[in-house]
Design a protein around this motif. Structure first.
Motif, PDB file in Angstrom:
ATOM      1  N   GLY A 218       0.845  -1.210   0.000  1.00  0.00           N
ATOM      2  CA  GLY A 218       0.000   0.000   0.000  1.00  0.00           C
ATOM      3  C   GLY A 218       0.863   1.236   0.000  1.00  0.00           C
ATOM      4  N   PRO A 219       0.354   2.319   0.561  1.00  0.00           N
ATOM      5  CA  PRO A 219       1.143   3.550   0.615  1.00  0.00           C
ATOM      6  C   PRO A 219       2.393   3.395   1.490  1.00  0.00           C
ATOM      7  N   TRP A 220       3.408   4.171   1.179  1.00  0.00           N
ATOM      8  CA  TRP A 220       4.602   4.223   2.028  1.00  0.00           C
ATOM      9  C   TRP A 220       4.207   4.894   3.332  1.00  0.00           C
TER      10      TRP A 220
ATOM     11  N   HIS B  66      21.207  10.151   0.644  1.00  0.00           N
ATOM     12  CA  HIS B  66      19.957  10.464  -0.043  1.00  0.00           C
ATOM     13  C   HIS B  66      18.941  10.943   0.996  1.00  0.00           C
ATOM     14  N   ARG B  67      18.007  11.753   0.546  1.00  0.00           N
ATOM     15  CA  ARG B  67      16.927  12.178   1.434  1.00  0.00           C
ATOM     16  C   ARG B  67      15.674  11.420   1.018  1.00  0.00           C
TER      17      ARG B  67
ATOM     18  N   SER C  52       3.469   8.448  -1.118  1.00  0.00           N
ATOM     19  CA  SER C  52       4.408   8.153  -2.207  1.00  0.00           C
ATOM     20  C   SER C  52       5.822   8.491  -1.762  1.00  0.00           C
ATOM     21  N   LEU C  53       6.762   7.664  -2.139  1.00  0.00           N
ATOM     22  CA  LEU C  53       8.163   7.878  -1.777  1.00  0.00           C
ATOM     23  C   LEU C  53       8.802   8.896  -2.711  1.00  0.00           C
ATOM     24  N   HIS C  54       9.555   9.819  -2.125  1.00  0.00           N
ATOM     25  CA  HIS C  54      10.316  10.793  -2.900  1.00  0.00           C
ATOM     26  C   HIS C  54      11.762  10.717  -2.425  1.00  0.00           C
ATOM     27  N   VAL C  55      12.688  10.576  -3.373  1.00  0.00           N
ATOM     28  CA  VAL C  55      14.106  10.445  -3.032  1.00  0.00           C
ATOM     29  C   VAL C  55      14.882  11.563  -3.705  1.00  0.00           C
ATOM     30  N   THR C  56      15.693  12.270  -2.916  1.00  0.00           N
ATOM     31  CA  THR C  56      16.566  13.319  -3.434  1.00  0.00           C
ATOM     32  C   THR C  56      18.001  12.820  -3.328  1.00  0.00           C
TER      33      THR C  56
ATOM     34  N   PRO D 246      -0.240  12.348   6.152  1.00  0.00           N
ATOM     35  CA  PRO D 246       0.376  11.185   5.503  1.00  0.00           C
ATOM     36  C   PRO D 246       1.749  11.488   4.888  1.00  0.00           C
ATOM     37  N   SER D 247       2.230  12.708   5.088  1.00  0.00           N
ATOM     38  CA  SER D 247       3.531  13.098   4.531  1.00  0.00           C
ATOM     39  C   SER D 247       4.557  13.204   5.650  1.00  0.00           C
ATOM     40  N   HIS D 248       5.771  12.778   5.342  1.00  0.00           N
ATOM     41  CA  HIS D 248       6.907  12.897   6.258  1.00  0.00           C
ATOM     42  C   HIS D 248       8.013  13.593   5.495  1.00  0.00           C
ATOM     43  N   LEU D 249       8.224  14.867   5.840  1.00  0.00           N
ATOM     44  CA  LEU D 249       9.133  15.732   5.091  1.00  0.00           C
ATOM     45  C   LEU D 249      10.362  16.044   5.924  1.00  0.00           C
TER      46      LEU D 249
END
Length: 184
Positions: A16-18, A31-32, A39-43, A81-84
């Protein structure tokens, strides 16, 4: 994550969702890893000039912070639902001290733009911070130039843009003198 003798590490996505626990699966490799609405975001890892600006901002803000305020590099913020993970987070006195800061404890978040994060730092992250109710957002662009934003009913409004050679005293989140050219 699956491994085998002589094999490369392989990550598997959740069904399911991250979620926040999924972030603990990733290596500390520079990486961040952030989650935006599941949704996963990778920097990619950030370069030394970026890191120098972050260190200088932390030093500037810590030097001006009244007793009880916290200035942290890369302290995560849990916004629904976001972890920034902002480059710099300023916490109000008496904040919870949680690993992921509650937005109600956060007075200011700062993002330092890089080539791989420019659109993310200008468009998506400010909208998520505003939605979470964080009252102040600073964005540092090339130059460096500081864009100081304040939360309004319509989202963040740019209160002041400070050129590299300017020396300016800002009043929020607490009185602080800023001179962007000193950050490089």
């Amino acid at each position: 994550m699956t491994t085998g003798p002589g094999s490369l590490v392989r990550w598997t996505a959740p069904d399911g969702p991250w979620t926040e626990p999924d972030l603990h699966l990733f290596p500390q490799d520079g990486h961040r890893y952030e989650i935006v609405d599941g949704s996963l975001h990778v920097t990619p890892p950030l370069d030394e000039p970026h890191e120098a600006v972050v260190r200088a901002l932390v030093t500037t803000l810590r030097g001006a912070a009244p007793e009880g305020w916290w200035v942290c590099a890369r302290l995560g913020v849990a916004a629904g639902p976001s972890h920034l993970i902002p480059d710099v987070t300023v916490l109000r006195p008496e904040s919870s001290g949680a690993v992921w800061a509650d937005p109600s404890d956060v007075a200011l978040v700062v993002e330092v733009e890089g080539p791989s994060s420019r659109r993310y730092d200008r468009l998506l992250k400010p909208s998520l911070y505003a939605e979470a109710g964080i009252p102040h957002f600073w964005r540092v662009s090339d130059g460096p130039v500081l864009h100081a934003h304040t939360l309004t009913n319509a989202g963040y409004e740019c209160e002041r843009t400070i050129a590299p050679l300017e020396l300016v005293r800002l009043s929020a989140p607490f009185p602080v003198g800023v001179a962007p050219s000193s950050w490089i």
